[in-house]
Design a protein around this motif. Structure first.
Motif, mmCIF file in Angstrom:
data_model
loop_
_atom_site.group_PDB
_atom_site.id
_atom_site.type_symbol
_atom_site.label_atom_id
_atom_site.label_comp_id
_atom_site.label_asym_id
_atom_site.label_seq_id
_atom_site.Cartn_x
_atom_site.Cartn_y
_atom_site.Cartn_z
ATOM 1 N N SER A 11 0.833 -1.203 0.000
ATOM 2 C CA SER A 11 0.000 0.000 0.000
ATOM 3 C C SER A 11 0.871 1.259 0.000
ATOM 4 O O SER A 11 0.610 2.209 -0.738
ATOM 5 N N LEU A 12 1.908 1.251 0.801
ATOM 6 C CA LEU A 12 2.852 2.373 0.856
ATOM 7 C C LEU A 12 3.499 2.592 -0.511
ATOM 8 O O LEU A 12 3.557 3.716 -1.013
ATOM 9 N N TRP A 13 3.981 1.512 -1.123
ATOM 10 C CA TRP A 13 4.639 1.620 -2.421
ATOM 11 C C TRP A 13 3.673 2.156 -3.472
ATOM 12 O O TRP A 13 4.030 3.015 -4.263
ATOM 13 N N LYS A 14 2.460 1.628 -3.466
ATOM 14 C CA LYS A 14 1.460 2.030 -4.457
ATOM 15 C C LYS A 14 1.162 3.525 -4.361
ATOM 16 O O LYS A 14 1.016 4.204 -5.380
ATOM 17 N N ASN A 15 1.085 4.044 -3.161
ATOM 18 C CA ASN A 15 0.805 5.467 -2.964
ATOM 19 C C ASN A 15 2.016 6.356 -3.238
ATOM 20 O O ASN A 15 1.870 7.556 -3.427
ATOM 21 N N HIS A 16 3.188 5.767 -3.260
ATOM 22 C CA HIS A 16 4.417 6.553 -3.414
ATOM 23 C C HIS A 16 4.950 6.587 -4.855
ATOM 24 O O HIS A 16 5.403 7.625 -5.326
ATOM 25 N N VAL A 17 4.910 5.463 -5.527
ATOM 26 C CA VAL A 17 5.548 5.330 -6.843
ATOM 27 C C VAL A 17 4.757 6.060 -7.926
ATOM 28 O O VAL A 17 3.538 5.968 -7.989
ATOM 29 N N LEU A 35 7.709 -8.063 -9.128
ATOM 30 C CA LEU A 35 6.568 -8.050 -10.041
ATOM 31 C C LEU A 35 5.589 -6.947 -9.644
ATOM 32 O O LEU A 35 5.106 -6.194 -10.496
ATOM 33 N N TYR A 36 5.312 -6.828 -8.365
ATOM 34 C CA TYR A 36 4.403 -5.777 -7.887
ATOM 35 C C TYR A 36 4.960 -4.395 -8.248
ATOM 36 O O TYR A 36 4.235 -3.539 -8.755
ATOM 37 N N LEU A 37 6.252 -4.201 -8.017
ATOM 38 C CA LEU A 37 6.889 -2.913 -8.318
ATOM 39 C C LEU A 37 6.898 -2.626 -9.818
ATOM 40 O O LEU A 37 6.641 -1.500 -10.244
ATOM 41 N N SER A 38 7.175 -3.640 -10.605
ATOM 42 C CA SER A 38 7.177 -3.476 -12.056
ATOM 43 C C SER A 38 5.799 -3.056 -12.556
ATOM 44 O O SER A 38 5.675 -2.205 -13.440
ATOM 45 N N ASN A 39 4.761 -3.645 -11.994
ATOM 46 C CA ASN A 39 3.392 -3.289 -12.383
ATOM 47 C C ASN A 39 3.058 -1.855 -11.990
ATOM 48 O O ASN A 39 2.269 -1.197 -12.676
ATOM 49 N N LEU A 40 3.637 -1.363 -10.896
ATOM 50 C CA LEU A 40 3.415 0.030 -10.511
ATOM 51 C C LEU A 40 4.049 0.988 -11.512
ATOM 52 O O LEU A 40 3.488 2.033 -11.832
ATOM 53 N N LEU A 41 5.223 0.616 -12.011
ATOM 54 C CA LEU A 41 5.924 1.465 -12.971
ATOM 55 C C LEU A 41 5.321 1.372 -14.365
ATOM 56 O O LEU A 41 5.506 2.265 -15.183
ATOM 57 N N LYS A 42 4.645 0.275 -14.631
ATOM 58 C CA LYS A 42 4.159 -0.044 -15.976
ATOM 59 C C LYS A 42 5.373 -0.137 -16.897
ATOM 60 O O LYS A 42 6.302 -0.853 -16.593
ATOM 61 N N GLU A 43 5.413 0.573 -17.974
ATOM 62 C CA GLU A 43 6.564 0.495 -18.882
ATOM 63 C C GLU A 43 7.459 1.729 -18.795
ATOM 64 O O GLU A 43 8.309 1.937 -19.647
ATOM 65 N N SER A 44 7.257 2.566 -17.789
ATOM 66 C CA SER A 44 8.102 3.745 -17.640
ATOM 67 C C SER A 44 8.998 3.574 -16.421
ATOM 68 O O SER A 44 8.739 2.755 -15.561
#
Length: 179
Positions: A11-17, A35-44
């Motif tokens: 939750s913290l990462w999602k609100n921050h990235v 994988l979770y972090l990669s999905n937050l970044l998408k392709e950027s």
């Protein structure tokens, strides 16, 4: 309902990235957090996935096979890429399903955290999941907490989440760089 520590971290990462950010997963393990972090970044942005164990890198590569913005580094978390990340993630302990004798240890983790504190961008955060259920994990958690308590309060803000009625359960330490 109070959620487990990893859910709090997510939750913290999602609100921050934000798209375009640089993130370091300093202990990528089997790649679940990666994988979770990669999905937050998408392709950027860029995600660096680091692990000292070759098997961890292989498992993470399998899990992130379709991601194009990931760099895999088979090395210790003591050596971090020269960048200015908005988020650095540590999920300490040992690689699930592997030799439990190979695990993070306080000395190398503290050296890595010192580097992390310097690399983090302003308003960047370092998320550290500790596992004190084994002797080295307990020592590592104590040393990390001591390190965090000694960070300059005008440069860093530190938060700590731990179950108080469950001994030796995972804890989450979050360090935010203010300037």
């Amino acid at each position: 309902m109070i959620k487990p520590h990893i859910d709090k971290a997510h939750s913290l990462w999602k609100n921050h990235v934000k798209m375009g950010d640089t993130i370091i997963d300093a202990t990528c393990g089997n790649g679940h957090d990666s994988l979770y972090l990669s999905n937050l970044l998408k392709e950027s942005g860029t995600l660096y996935c680091i692990d000292i164990q070759k098997q961890a890198i292989i498992e993470t590569q399998k899990r992130l096979k379709s991601a194009s913005n990931v760099q895999f580094l088979h090395q210790s978390h003591e050596t971090l890429p020269p960048c200015s990340p908005s988020l650095i993630v540590y999920n300490l302990g040992y690689l699930p399903g592997s030799d439990k004798q190979v695990k993070t240890v306080a000395d190398s983790t503290l050296r890595s955290l010192e580097v992390s504190a310097k690399l983090l961008s302003v308003n960047g955060i370092c998320s550290i999941m500790c596992y004190p259920g084994h002797t080295e994990g307990l020592t590592e958690q104590k040393e990390i907490l001591n390190w965090a308590q000694n960070l300059e309060c005008n440069q860093f803000r530190v938060s700590y989440l731990q179950w108080v009625n469950k001994a030796n359960h995972p804890s989450l330490l979050v360090v935010e760089k203010l300037k």
